[in-house]
Write a protein that holds these residues in place. Sequence first.
Motif, PDB file in Angstrom:
ATOM      1  N   LEU A 198      56.355  46.360  42.992  1.00 52.43           N
ATOM      2  CA  LEU A 198      55.536  46.191  44.185  1.00 52.43           C
ATOM      3  C   LEU A 198      54.288  47.074  44.136  1.00 52.43           C
ATOM      4  O   LEU A 198      53.176  46.601  44.364  1.00 52.43           O
ATOM      5  N   VAL A 199      54.454  48.361  43.842  1.00 56.94           N
ATOM      6  CA  VAL A 199      53.325  49.288  43.867  1.00 56.94           C
ATOM      7  C   VAL A 199      52.293  48.905  42.807  1.00 56.94           C
ATOM      8  O   VAL A 199      51.087  48.943  43.059  1.00 56.94           O
ATOM      9  N   GLY A 200      52.756  48.523  41.613  1.00 57.72           N
ATOM     10  CA  GLY A 200      51.824  48.121  40.564  1.00 57.72           C
ATOM     11  C   GLY A 200      51.020  46.904  40.953  1.00 57.72           C
ATOM     12  O   GLY A 200      49.809  46.823  40.708  1.00 57.72           O
ATOM     13  N   VAL A 240      67.350  53.694  36.606  1.00 62.91           N
ATOM     14  CA  VAL A 240      67.318  52.578  37.550  1.00 62.91           C
ATOM     15  C   VAL A 240      68.707  52.302  38.085  1.00 62.91           C
ATOM     16  O   VAL A 240      68.923  52.079  39.273  1.00 62.91           O
ATOM     17  N   ALA A 241      69.690  52.312  37.184  1.00 59.65           N
ATOM     18  CA  ALA A 241      71.054  51.950  37.575  1.00 59.65           C
ATOM     19  C   ALA A 241      71.674  52.985  38.503  1.00 59.65           C
ATOM     20  O   ALA A 241      72.414  52.651  39.418  1.00 59.65           O
ATOM     21  N   LEU A 297      58.481  47.600  50.052  1.00 57.68           N
ATOM     22  CA  LEU A 297      59.585  48.150  49.263  1.00 57.68           C
ATOM     23  C   LEU A 297      60.935  47.725  49.809  1.00 57.68           C
ATOM     24  O   LEU A 297      61.852  47.398  49.032  1.00 57.68           O
ATOM     25  N   ARG A 298      61.079  47.701  51.111  1.00 53.86           N
ATOM     26  CA  ARG A 298      62.347  47.263  51.697  1.00 53.86           C
ATOM     27  C   ARG A 298      62.606  45.791  51.378  1.00 53.86           C
ATOM     28  O   ARG A 298      63.743  45.394  51.064  1.00 53.86           O
ATOM     29  N   PRO A 303      64.459  46.217  33.080  1.00 49.29           N
ATOM     30  CA  PRO A 303      64.607  47.655  33.381  1.00 49.29           C
ATOM     31  C   PRO A 303      63.537  48.198  34.327  1.00 49.29           C
ATOM     32  O   PRO A 303      63.634  49.340  34.771  1.00 49.29           O
ATOM     33  N   LEU A 304      62.507  47.410  34.628  1.00 50.72           N
ATOM     34  CA  LEU A 304      61.451  47.883  35.520  1.00 50.72           C
ATOM     35  C   LEU A 304      62.004  48.163  36.913  1.00 50.72           C
ATOM     36  O   LEU A 304      62.821  47.401  37.430  1.00 50.72           O
ATOM     37  N   ARG A 305      61.572  49.258  37.480  1.00 46.09           N
ATOM     38  CA  ARG A 305      61.982  49.584  38.841  1.00 46.09           C
ATOM     39  C   ARG A 305      61.363  48.600  39.824  1.00 46.09           C
ATOM     40  O   ARG A 305      60.196  48.228  39.702  1.00 46.09           O
ATOM     41  N   ARG A 306      62.125  48.218  40.837  1.00 48.32           N
ATOM     42  CA  ARG A 306      61.604  47.279  41.826  1.00 48.32           C
ATOM     43  C   ARG A 306      60.446  47.892  42.604  1.00 48.32           C
ATOM     44  O   ARG A 306      59.516  47.197  42.994  1.00 48.32           O
TER      45      ARG A 306
END
Length: 272
Positions: A122-124, A16-17, A265-266, A115-118
């Motif tokens: 959204l997608v989840g 992620v980082a 996403l944006r 730590p969850l991806r952004r």
Amino acid sequence: MSTLTSTGTATPADAVATGTPDAPGFLADTWNVMLRELRPMLREPASVLFAMVQPLVFLALFAPLLPDEGLAGSALQWFVPGIIAMTALMGASMTGSNLSLEINTGSHERLLVSPLRRSSLLVGRALKEVVPMLAQAVLIVAVVTPFSFDLHPGGVLLGLAILTLFSVGIGALSFALALVSAGQDWLFWTVQQTLIFPLLLLAGVLLPIDESAPGWLRLLADLNPLGYIIEAERALFAGTLPADTVAEGALAAAAVAALGLLVGLRTMKRSS
């Protein structure tokens, strides 16, 4: 440089980082987010039934007024696919209200620093909208099948697959709207309510838009992606497979999904 584990692979937090592509990690995060969003519904399944009150009222009070003449099959055969599409649109468009509540309570900010991806956040959340949509569609079909509705399972399944794409896109747009209107819940509901009913009416959900309609109304209807989706749904639910109609509906649903995920996403990446 990413910190490596003893096996020499980057940890999810490091991915992620650093922005390192990590498809398995993305899928796992998306799955976890979807399950998190589904838990309230699973704890209170009556919410799915409650959301069906409006479509069932439309079926009970509006469908008997439609003549069978001039429609492909019975009035129900023509009306039910539109009602299922209406249910998908209304359900997915209101899901941003849950995010608005999380923003107001601070839950969303805590998720952003996890730590969850952004993108997974959204997608989840968008994928979660597929489950109640499918459940409500199955219940509606089960209710109308004993009457003058002819069930064609293959067409119904393909139609629901198209609506799945549409629901994901509308859900993502709803979440983007909730992020933009953070702290101003009235703005979310104003935009949602202002757009949803013109989309439904211009798609011919309640009444067909034919050559007798004014030219400006037909032009707006031609610009409405939901109209192409509903035409495809009606053909599929009737057990037919016109390639051009189904292709147009699938492309319209895919376009809505792509636009929703792109905008969502944006917006999610810019949120803080």
